[in-house]
Design an enzyme around this catalytic site. Structure first.
Site, mmCIF file in Angstrom:
data_model
loop_
_atom_site.group_PDB
_atom_site.id
_atom_site.type_symbol
_atom_site.label_atom_id
_atom_site.label_comp_id
_atom_site.label_asym_id
_atom_site.label_seq_id
_atom_site.Cartn_x
_atom_site.Cartn_y
_atom_site.Cartn_z
ATOM 1 N N ASP A 105 -4.899 6.358 2.672
ATOM 2 C CA ASP A 105 -5.045 4.936 2.381
ATOM 3 C C ASP A 105 -6.283 4.379 3.075
ATOM 4 O O ASP A 105 -6.621 4.760 4.193
ATOM 5 C CB ASP A 105 -3.810 4.167 2.853
ATOM 6 C CG ASP A 105 -3.849 2.713 2.418
ATOM 7 O OD1 ASP A 105 -4.505 1.913 3.117
ATOM 8 O OD2 ASP A 105 -3.258 2.373 1.391
ATOM 9 N N HIS A 110 0.828 -1.208 0.000
ATOM 10 C CA HIS A 110 0.000 0.000 0.000
ATOM 11 C C HIS A 110 0.863 1.258 0.000
ATOM 12 O O HIS A 110 0.473 2.281 -0.560
ATOM 13 C CB HIS A 110 -0.922 0.008 1.223
ATOM 14 C CG HIS A 110 -2.123 -0.856 1.054
ATOM 15 N ND1 HIS A 110 -3.404 -0.372 1.055
ATOM 16 C CD2 HIS A 110 -2.241 -2.197 0.856
ATOM 17 C CE1 HIS A 110 -4.260 -1.357 0.876
ATOM 18 N NE2 HIS A 110 -3.574 -2.479 0.767
#
EC number: 2.4.1.263
Length: 478
Positions: free
Chosen positions: A108, A20
């Site tokens: 995120d 990520h």
């Protein structure tokens, strides 16, 4: 490159895990190349992982920087992946936002706690989801399906309300899709973060999945900007080598080995930074690769050991006896342990195919390199990515795994050596079908490169978001 005058200020708040973190760092660098002042919010543990590439960008005049938050997430906890609680960063984030007040913060999806503090301060929040349009559409259309017509986990069902005819099984789905009524709190938190966001950044490009990009842009209640492949911001060898973290292998040895091979003759096999295959599965892969008689470079990351076993990757009986010695003598294979510079490897002229776990980053990197794939999905949305590769794009073959793997759980779904050999030969040995897959893969790679260039669709979406933020600023000041 001349120094760019910043137009808007955007914060990028990546999750601590590599899969990520890496694409959001790339996204920050891409927005900086368009003139947006990009600040990456990091922790003391993660800052060193990408400091070098940011310093290089600054020397080229890009308006990009790192702000290291005062709190940290212990590195020992990162092994729990998406379930890691990062809420210790909440107060440092709040204080920074009060001081700086950026025009937008890109967050995120795994920082599920961040929604309230950003919303409370009135700062536009854009979600960075980390998966592609096809997988997003599959998830959204399966989220409210009760699967009443399915009697077993292995019985195929049709994914509803999407442009292509795609069949899946319950065994290929994560628990929150198998049983929507039993969604854990963490998944509900991520969904709420999405619903309250100003919009979503998607690391993909329009021509890769146009029908699904249109579906998202037309039906989502919030806005979507499709801005990838963000990995194209890595232009230099240094950027590609140091992306994420320094390689733990001998990079030059790897490149020398590839340089010794004929063009389009080598299979690259890697299962990402988090997948942990057990020794018995690694042995089956080794036997299958050897039996295929194709040249390969195989990067072995983490290994799923039994508690009683030695946990060092270099120890233990996880490869067939004499395997590495035979590969060395014949020159057929190279086994590497740890973190490898995947972009450099995939772009090498010797690479002909890619055996992958179908993580979205790896999928996009394979697509961008024009390399057809052997798909071996394990967890997350990877089975959806497999369907995109093999049934929509038709640039890959399935190895045959049918079992979704719960994080940190006992390994299921051993794939035998025969299936490995068949898949490798199908992709690597010359045939009309293999040639057509390679032709399609090369064509899509060209579209990927054009998407991020001036006049491309992803370039336009980056500009569109910057212009929208500028317009909001002018409206607020007026």
């Amino acid at each position: 490159m001349k120094t760019l005058t910043p137009s808007v200020e955007i914060f990028f708040f990546p999750y601590v895990g590599g899969g990520h973190q890496i694409p959001m760092i790339d996204a920050a660098r891409m927005f900086a190349s368009h003139g947006a002042s990009s600040t990456i919010l990091a922790t003391p543990s993660t800052t060193p992982l990408f400091q070098k590439c940011i310093t290089r960008d600054q020397k080229f005049g890009l308006p990009i920087s790192i702000h290291t938050l005062s709190a940290d997430v212990p590195q020992s906890d990162i092994s729990v992946g998406p379930f890691l609680d990062t809420s210790a960063l909440l107060e440092p984030l709040r204080q920074l936002l009060l001081q700086r007040r950026p025009h937008c913060i890109v967050v995120d999806m795994f920082h599920r706690w961040s929604g309230d503090v950003v919303y409370e301060l009135g700062i536009p929040r854009t979600l960075f989801n980390g998966i592609g349009c096809f997988a997003l559409c599959v998830q959204e259309n399966l989220r409210h399906v009760a699967f009443k017509s399915v009697s077993t986990d292995s019985e195929p069902f049709l994914v509803p309300n999407i442009p292509d005819r795609i069949e899946m099984t319950m065994s290929q789905l994560p628990p929150f899709l198998r049983n929507p009524s039993g969604i854990p709190e963490r998944w509900r938190g991520m969904k709420q973060l999405e619903e309250k966001s100003f919009g979503t950044l998607i690391n993909s490009f329009y021509d890769l999945e146009p029908a699904y990009a249109d579906l998202i842009k037309s039906k989502w209640g919030n806005k979507a900007w499709i801005v990838g492949p963000v990995s194209f911001c890595n232009r230099s060898k240094e950027d590609k080598t140091e992306r994420g973290k320094p390689p733990t292998i001998d990079e030059q040895n790897c490149l020398n080995w590839l340089n010794s091979k004929k063009p389009s003759s080598v299979l690259y096999a890697s299962f990402g930074s988090l997948a942990r295959l057990p020794p018995e599965q690694l042995k089956e892969i080794a036997y299958g690769l050897e039996a295929s008689e194709q040249s390969f470079i195989w990067v072995v990351g983490n290994i799923l050991h039994n508690p009683s076993e030695n946990k060092e990757n270099g120890s233990g009986n996880w490869l067939p006896e004499g395997f590495e010695q035979r590969m060395k003598e014949t020159g057929k294979g190279l086994v590497l342990r740890g973190w490898a510079p995947q972009l450099l490897i995939l772009e090498h002229a010797a690479i002909k195919g890619f055996m992958t776990h179908c993580g979205w980053n790896s999928t996009l990197e394979g697509v961008s390199a024009g390399v057809p794939m052997i798909t071996w999905p394990l967890t997350a949305e990877q089975f959806s990515n497999e369907k995109l590769i093999t049934e929509v794009l038709k640039t890959g073959v399935q190895v045959g795994n049918r079992e979704w793997w719960p994080w940190n759980a006992e390994w299921k779904g051993l794939v035998g050596r025969e299936k490995v050999e068949v898949a490798v030969r199908k992709l690597m040995v010359e045939s009309v079908e293999a040639d057509e897959m390679r032709r399609r893969a090369k064509d899509i790679a060209g579209k990927a490169a054009r998407a991020v260039e001036e006049g491309g669709t992803s370039y336009a979406d980056v500009e569109a978001l910057i212009q929208e933020l500028q317009a909001r600023t002018c409206a607020n000041q007026g």
